[in-house]
Design a protein around this motif. Structure first.
Motif, PDB file in Angstrom:
ATOM      1  N   SER A 107      -9.453   2.753  -5.717  1.00 33.69           N
ATOM      2  CA  SER A 107      -9.615   3.778  -4.693  1.00 33.69           C
ATOM      3  C   SER A 107      -8.917   3.321  -3.417  1.00 33.69           C
ATOM      4  O   SER A 107      -8.605   2.125  -3.261  1.00 33.69           O
ATOM      5  CB  SER A 107     -11.101   4.052  -4.427  1.00 33.69           C
ATOM      6  OG  SER A 107     -11.743   2.872  -3.971  1.00 33.69           O
ATOM      7  N   PRO A 108      -8.654   4.218  -2.482  1.00 29.93           N
ATOM      8  CA  PRO A 108      -8.003   3.820  -1.232  1.00 29.93           C
ATOM      9  C   PRO A 108      -8.806   2.765  -0.491  1.00 29.93           C
ATOM     10  O   PRO A 108     -10.024   2.874  -0.338  1.00 29.93           O
ATOM     11  CB  PRO A 108      -7.952   5.137  -0.441  1.00 29.93           C
ATOM     12  CG  PRO A 108      -7.955   6.210  -1.474  1.00 29.93           C
ATOM     13  CD  PRO A 108      -8.836   5.690  -2.568  1.00 29.93           C
ATOM     14  N   VAL A 136       3.404   9.467  -4.509  1.00 32.04           N
ATOM     15  CA  VAL A 136       2.035   9.603  -4.022  1.00 32.04           C
ATOM     16  C   VAL A 136       1.442  10.923  -4.499  1.00 32.04           C
ATOM     17  O   VAL A 136       0.263  11.001  -4.868  1.00 32.04           O
ATOM     18  CB  VAL A 136       2.011   9.509  -2.475  1.00 32.04           C
ATOM     19  CG1 VAL A 136       0.640   9.889  -1.933  1.00 32.04           C
ATOM     20  CG2 VAL A 136       2.373   8.108  -2.020  1.00 32.04           C
ATOM     21  N   LYS A 137       2.242  11.968  -4.507  1.00 33.15           N
ATOM     22  CA  LYS A 137       1.771  13.280  -4.930  1.00 33.15           C
ATOM     23  C   LYS A 137       1.377  13.291  -6.401  1.00 33.15           C
ATOM     24  O   LYS A 137       0.308  13.793  -6.775  1.00 33.15           O
ATOM     25  CB  LYS A 137       2.864  14.321  -4.684  1.00 33.15           C
ATOM     26  CG  LYS A 137       2.494  15.727  -5.124  1.00 33.15           C
ATOM     27  CD  LYS A 137       3.650  16.690  -4.902  1.00 33.15           C
ATOM     28  CE  LYS A 137       3.297  18.084  -5.406  1.00 33.15           C
ATOM     29  NZ  LYS A 137       4.431  19.034  -5.219  1.00 33.15           N
ATOM     30  N   GLY A 156       5.518   7.688   2.185  1.00 32.48           N
ATOM     31  CA  GLY A 156       4.407   7.012   1.523  1.00 32.48           C
ATOM     32  C   GLY A 156       4.657   6.665   0.080  1.00 32.48           C
ATOM     33  O   GLY A 156       3.855   5.940  -0.538  1.00 32.48           O
ATOM     34  N   THR A 165       0.845  -1.185   0.000  1.00 33.19           N
ATOM     35  CA  THR A 165       0.000   0.000   0.000  1.00 33.19           C
ATOM     36  C   THR A 165       0.886   1.243   0.000  1.00 33.19           C
ATOM     37  O   THR A 165       1.941   1.266   0.633  1.00 33.19           O
ATOM     38  CB  THR A 165      -0.907   0.047   1.233  1.00 33.19           C
ATOM     39  OG1 THR A 165      -0.115  -0.053   2.420  1.00 33.19           O
ATOM     40  CG2 THR A 165      -1.923  -1.085   1.189  1.00 33.19           C
ATOM     41  N   ASP A 166       0.432   2.274  -0.716  1.00 32.80           N
ATOM     42  CA  ASP A 166       1.166   3.535  -0.684  1.00 32.80           C
ATOM     43  C   ASP A 166       0.642   4.407   0.459  1.00 32.80           C
ATOM     44  O   ASP A 166      -0.229   3.997   1.236  1.00 32.80           O
ATOM     45  CB  ASP A 166       1.097   4.241  -2.039  1.00 32.80           C
ATOM     46  CG  ASP A 166      -0.316   4.668  -2.446  1.00 32.80           C
ATOM     47  OD1 ASP A 166      -1.137   4.989  -1.549  1.00 32.80           O
ATOM     48  OD2 ASP A 166      -0.606   4.700  -3.652  1.00 32.80           O
ATOM     49  N   ASP A 188      -1.349   6.806   0.522  1.00 30.70           N
ATOM     50  CA  ASP A 188      -2.765   7.142   0.423  1.00 30.70           C
ATOM     51  C   ASP A 188      -3.659   5.910   0.528  1.00 30.70           C
ATOM     52  O   ASP A 188      -4.860   5.995   0.286  1.00 30.70           O
ATOM     53  CB  ASP A 188      -3.045   7.858  -0.907  1.00 30.70           C
ATOM     54  CG  ASP A 188      -2.507   9.279  -0.924  1.00 30.70           C
ATOM     55  OD1 ASP A 188      -2.310   9.847   0.171  1.00 30.70           O
ATOM     56  OD2 ASP A 188      -2.278   9.814  -2.027  1.00 30.70           O
ATOM     57  N   ASP A 189      -3.064   4.749   0.857  1.00 29.77           N
ATOM     58  CA  ASP A 189      -3.791   3.481   1.047  1.00 29.77           C
ATOM     59  C   ASP A 189      -4.339   2.900  -0.252  1.00 29.77           C
ATOM     60  O   ASP A 189      -5.286   2.129  -0.255  1.00 29.77           O
ATOM     61  CB  ASP A 189      -4.916   3.624   2.070  1.00 29.77           C
ATOM     62  CG  ASP A 189      -5.323   2.278   2.684  1.00 29.77           C
ATOM     63  OD1 ASP A 189      -4.463   1.370   2.721  1.00 29.77           O
ATOM     64  OD2 ASP A 189      -6.475   2.126   3.120  1.00 29.77           O
ATOM     65  N   LYS A 195       1.002  10.575  -8.389  1.00 28.27           N
ATOM     66  CA  LYS A 195       0.250   9.369  -8.770  1.00 28.27           C
ATOM     67  C   LYS A 195       0.815   8.717 -10.030  1.00 28.27           C
ATOM     68  O   LYS A 195       0.087   8.248 -10.902  1.00 28.27           O
ATOM     69  CB  LYS A 195      -1.239   9.696  -9.010  1.00 28.27           C
ATOM     70  CG  LYS A 195      -1.953  10.269  -7.799  1.00 28.27           C
ATOM     71  CD  LYS A 195      -2.134   9.237  -6.729  1.00 28.27           C
ATOM     72  CE  LYS A 195      -3.027   9.729  -5.590  1.00 28.27           C
ATOM     73  NZ  LYS A 195      -2.475  10.869  -4.844  1.00 28.27           N
TER      74      LYS A 195
END
Length: 438
Positions: A127-128, A181-182, A158, A103-104, A106-107, A184
């Motif tokens: 989606s998370p 994460v930022k 993350g 998982t990253d 952001d889940d 994507k």
């Protein structure tokens, strides 16, 4: 049912006895569901990860009896598993083709599966927290045609790293991609970190530490024959994987090659040295590496722990095995012992470690070797799960261990026929063994 409950009570009592002696407590066993067991594809040591926790949600992945990828999740500490059969399938007949998840920050759940010198198979949840995935896709489009040994690692912010081999056994390179994460999206971080120069390849194990360090150790293999494994080498990055250095701080000129690699333990070919084991780092960033090989004056391969304290590398031989065996040939081997999984921690000036393994000497049960003080090299060995687990090798929830020092182990009995063979057995139940190491 009564017999099953009694067996469970006996196992938990055995754990409790071990806990009182060696600082290990066990909460119990969580039943997940049945999975493919005709080879060791669900239970190889190089799955990164079979289990992974983000916050209080734990995720799992495995192949079912029809070779579909199944993912699941539960709420810790005692939630029931919610399982989802995906649309993804893999060639589970080949034990190399493991499923790796992470998982990253952001889940979002990331998954890679079904790789042995073939096209990248990768997807991300829609989606998370979801167990539904977007269609299979690539990452960067760079060197994604001959992928093997996919491994995810989560960084402190993350973001994710994705390690894989480009090429084949005895002729391949280590690549690293990075997910933001930022933004994507994935980008290539290292197109060729460890270069086999067309003559060999590195079989690695890696970990991240609480200081942000990324540690890699590896053995070289000169051909597809496992007997050509030799030497244990090391590198670390302290800037997110951009630059790499030796343990003494000397920076590498990339790519790292056989002539420039730091050798932390010299091991000759034909020493029954295994590839792809495990490594960890303690809270101070000290690395520990687990493997097995045969010393020159001994006919019996023994487990070893190689670790760095201060400026010195030390090697501890556990020396409790009695039975010789020999490694040679290509493909996935049926080996009488499992590749080891290692956890290690520092308490004051003392360094402790525990080694998870399986050995036919001990009835192919799940065993643990525990050392309270690595400097003294005194190991206590106990069986902690009394059932025969066949060709099982240990994997555990690395993120839960980092967060809470709770050890959750993926358990399933599986068979492995030598040389990439396939057995003909019924699906076996997958469980999560829940332990706490103090």
């Amino acid at each position: 049912m009564i017999k099953h409950c009694l067996s469970f009570i006996i196992i938990c009592c055995s754990f409790a006895c071990l806990a009182q002696k060696k600082g290990i407590t066990v909460a119990g066993t969580s039943i997940v569901g049945e999975g493919w067991a005709n080879n060791s594809v669900n239970v190889t040591v190089f799955r990164k990860n079979s289990l992974v926790t983000n916050n209080n949600t734990q995720y799992i992945a495995f192949y079912d009896k029809d070779k579909f990828v199944v993912v699941g999740k539960r709420t810790l500490p005692s939630g029931k598993w919610q399982l989802q059969r995906t649309a993804f399938t893999g060639n589970a007949d080949d034990a190399h083709n493991v499923i790796s998840i992470m998982t990253d920050g952001d889940d979002f759940l990331h998954i890679a599966w079904d790789h042995h010198n073939n096209k990248l198979h990768y997807a991300k949840s829609v989606s998370p927290g979801s167990l539904e995935f977007s269609p299979q896709t690539g990452m960067t489009g760079i060197h994604e045609g001959k992928v093997s040994y996919p491994e995810f690692y989560r960084l402190q912010n993350g973001d994710l790293l994705f390690f894989y081999r480009d090429g084949g056994s005895g002729n391949g390179n280590l690549l690293i991609n990075k997910y933001s994460v930022k933004d994507k999206q994935w980008k290539n971080l290292q197109q060729n970190l460890i270069d086999g120069e067309g003559k060999r390849n590195a079989y690695w194990q890696a970990c991240t530490d609480e200081q942000g360090g990324i540690h890699i150790s590896w053995v070289w293999r000169e051909s597809p024959d496992v007997a050509s494994n030799h030497d244990l080498c090391y590198t670390v990055s302290k800037d997110g994987g951009m630059t790499w250095q030796k343990s003494n701080g000397e920076k590498y000129t990339l790519p790292i090659t056989a002539s420039t690699a730091e050798v932390v333990c010299h091991i000759s070919q034909h020493s029954e040295l295994i590839n792809q084991t495990s490594m960890v780092a303690d809270k101070s960033g000290n690395p520990y590496i687990a493997s097995y090989w045969r010393e020159a004056n001994d006919s019996v391969p023994q487990y070893h722990v190689v670790f760095k304290t201060g400026s010195d590398w030390k090697t501890n031989s556990l020396s409790f095995r009695k039975t010789p065996f020999s490694l040679s040939g290509a493909g996935t081997k049926r080996i009488p012992i499992a590749r080891p999984q290692l956890i290690a921690w520092q308490a004051g000036k003392q360094f402790s470690a525990a080694l998870l393994f399986r050995d036919t000497e001990r009835g192919s049960k799940i065993s643990i070797a525990y050392c309270e003080n690595l400097s003294a090299n005194k190991w206590s060995v106990k069986d902690i799960y009394e059932e025969n687990v066949g060709a099982w090798e240990p994997t555990y929830d690395t993120e839960l261990w980092k967060q809470k020092h709770r050890l959750h182990v993926f358990v399933q009995k599986a068979e492995q026929v030598d040389g990439e063979g396939k057995a003909n057995v019924k699906p076996e139940m997958i469980k999560v063994l829940e332990c706490l190491v103090k």
